[in-house]
Design a protein around this motif. Sequence first.
Motif, short mmCIF file in Angstrom:
data_model
loop_
_atom_site.label_atom_id
_atom_site.label_comp_id
_atom_site.label_asym_id
_atom_site.label_seq_id
_atom_site.Cartn_x
_atom_site.Cartn_y
_atom_site.Cartn_z
N LYS A 123 59.97 61.08 36.56
CA LYS A 123 59.71 62.32 35.79
C LYS A 123 60.37 62.20 34.42
N GLU A 124 59.63 62.61 33.40
CA GLU A 124 60.12 62.41 32.04
C GLU A 124 61.43 63.13 31.77
N LYS A 125 61.60 64.32 32.37
CA LYS A 125 62.87 65.05 32.11
C LYS A 125 64.05 64.26 32.71
N HIS A 126 63.83 63.58 33.82
CA HIS A 126 64.89 62.75 34.40
C HIS A 126 65.17 61.51 33.53
N THR A 179 64.81 61.29 30.30
CA THR A 179 65.57 61.73 29.12
C THR A 179 67.04 61.95 29.48
N ALA A 180 67.27 62.60 30.62
CA ALA A 180 68.65 62.86 31.05
C ALA A 180 69.40 61.54 31.27
N ASN A 181 68.74 60.58 31.88
CA ASN A 181 69.40 59.29 32.15
C ASN A 181 69.72 58.55 30.86
N ALA A 182 68.79 58.59 29.91
CA ALA A 182 69.04 57.91 28.63
C ALA A 182 70.23 58.56 27.91
N GLN A 183 70.32 59.88 28.00
CA GLN A 183 71.44 60.58 27.34
C GLN A 183 72.79 60.20 27.96
N ALA A 184 72.78 59.87 29.24
CA ALA A 184 74.05 59.55 29.92
C ALA A 184 74.74 58.33 29.31
N SER A 185 73.97 57.52 28.60
CA SER A 185 74.54 56.34 27.96
C SER A 185 75.59 56.72 26.90
N ALA A 186 75.44 57.93 26.36
CA ALA A 186 76.36 58.38 25.31
C ALA A 186 77.52 59.20 25.86
N LEU A 187 77.54 59.39 27.19
CA LEU A 187 78.57 60.25 27.78
C LEU A 187 79.79 59.39 28.15
N LEU A 188 80.87 59.57 27.42
CA LEU A 188 82.08 58.77 27.68
C LEU A 188 83.10 59.62 28.43
N LEU A 189 83.49 59.15 29.60
CA LEU A 189 84.46 59.90 30.41
C LEU A 189 85.86 59.44 30.04
N ASN A 190 86.79 60.40 29.88
CA ASN A 190 88.15 60.00 29.53
C ASN A 190 88.96 59.68 30.79
N THR A 191 90.17 59.15 30.58
CA THR A 191 90.98 58.69 31.72
C THR A 191 91.27 59.83 32.68
N ASP A 192 91.56 61.00 32.12
CA ASP A 192 91.86 62.14 32.99
C ASP A 192 90.65 62.48 33.87
N ARG A 201 57.49 54.21 29.83
CA ARG A 201 57.33 53.98 28.38
C ARG A 201 58.29 54.85 27.57
N LEU A 202 58.48 56.08 28.04
CA LEU A 202 59.44 56.96 27.38
C LEU A 202 60.85 56.35 27.49
N GLY A 203 61.17 55.84 28.68
CA GLY A 203 62.48 55.21 28.90
C GLY A 203 62.71 54.06 27.92
N VAL A 204 61.70 53.25 27.71
CA VAL A 204 61.83 52.13 26.76
C VAL A 204 62.06 52.68 25.36
N ASP A 205 61.28 53.70 24.98
CA ASP A 205 61.46 54.33 23.66
C ASP A 205 62.88 54.84 23.48
N LEU A 206 63.48 55.33 24.58
CA LEU A 206 64.82 55.92 24.48
C LEU A 206 65.93 54.87 24.67
N GLY A 207 65.55 53.61 24.72
CA GLY A 207 66.56 52.53 24.76
C GLY A 207 66.79 51.93 26.13
N MET A 208 66.14 52.48 27.18
CA MET A 208 66.34 51.89 28.52
C MET A 208 65.29 50.80 28.74
#
Length: 284
Positions: free
Chosen positions: A245-248, A250-263, A39-46
């Motif tokens: 686990k809720e902390k996991h 949250t971490a996974n939902a945050q990864a959606s905003a992590l953009l890796l550059n070409t380097d 349910r937390l995952g859904v709240d966070l957009g997953m």
Amino acid sequence: MSKRTVCLPDGTLVPAIGQGTWNMGENPAEKKAEIAALRLGVDLGMSLIDTAEMYGEGKSEQVVGEAIKGIRDDVFLVSKVYPHNAGKDRLFSSCEQSLKRLGTDHLDLYLLHWRGRVPMAETIEGMEQLKKEGKIARWGVSNFDTDDMKELLNTPGGGNCATNQVLYHLGSRGIEYDLLPWHQQNNVPIMAYSPLAQGGSLRKELLHDPVVRKIADAHQAEPLQVALAWSIRSNHVIAIPKAGKEKHVTANAQASALLLNTDELNQLDTVFSPPAQRMPLDII
Ligand code: NDP
């Protein structure tokens, strides 16, 4: 929090990071926490949740059913049918039982879990019938290699396949040789399972690799968030990490905003190399 999306062939947008549920429901002591995590995952957009009749022989679907009570319309619900149930004699009752366990009247996506002995044409016909009856909105496959996908597309109705769910993570990149390019050319997204390498030795490599750690530090992130962000870098892959686990979550939902550059992507290539030749599909 950024909500990156992937476009399905029918134009429907789904979140680039959803939630897996394998092993959920198997330990009654963890059920409450698993429901809260989903349910937390859904709240966070997953809001895409992946399950299967196979997982705990229906127990995972029951957990998902409880988690989505009252929020069904906010969720993109995916389940899978066993290959031996994918013929006309069993597909409809399998789907019905999944719907019952999930407490809903329709699935957003129904996948053939892996290829079995039932002819593709028969499964496709059954899936299309389920669509007509409103029991599923669309269908797809899982664990299909390039030749299977080509055959599927050459079978009447096969062009309606919405996705192919396959193993894909930094330590298992075989699909990049020809399966992923085939999917991109044919506009069928990949759904990446075990995007965090599930466990075992590869997971340890990801966690302890100095290059991954350096990139994670630069983003004030964790190594597994880098691995997850890497898996969805093409905008053509939906990743479905499982987190009880809720902390996991949250971490996974945050990864959606992590953009890796070409380097950074190039640095990751030096440690976890892309395939130099065709490899058979990795399967769990
Ligand atoms: P994952 O790669 O998603 O790894 C899951 C494990 O990682 C769990 O132990 C989880 O712990 C842990 N975890 C999750 N997030 C984090 C985090 N941020 N930091 C540290 N640890 C974390 O493995 P799965 O094999 O479960 O794959 C994901 C989903 O893909 C499955 O659940 C299933 O839905 C689907 N799948 C499909 C297959 C198919 O044949 N089609 C085959 C395999 C999987 P915890 O739960 O304790 O939070």
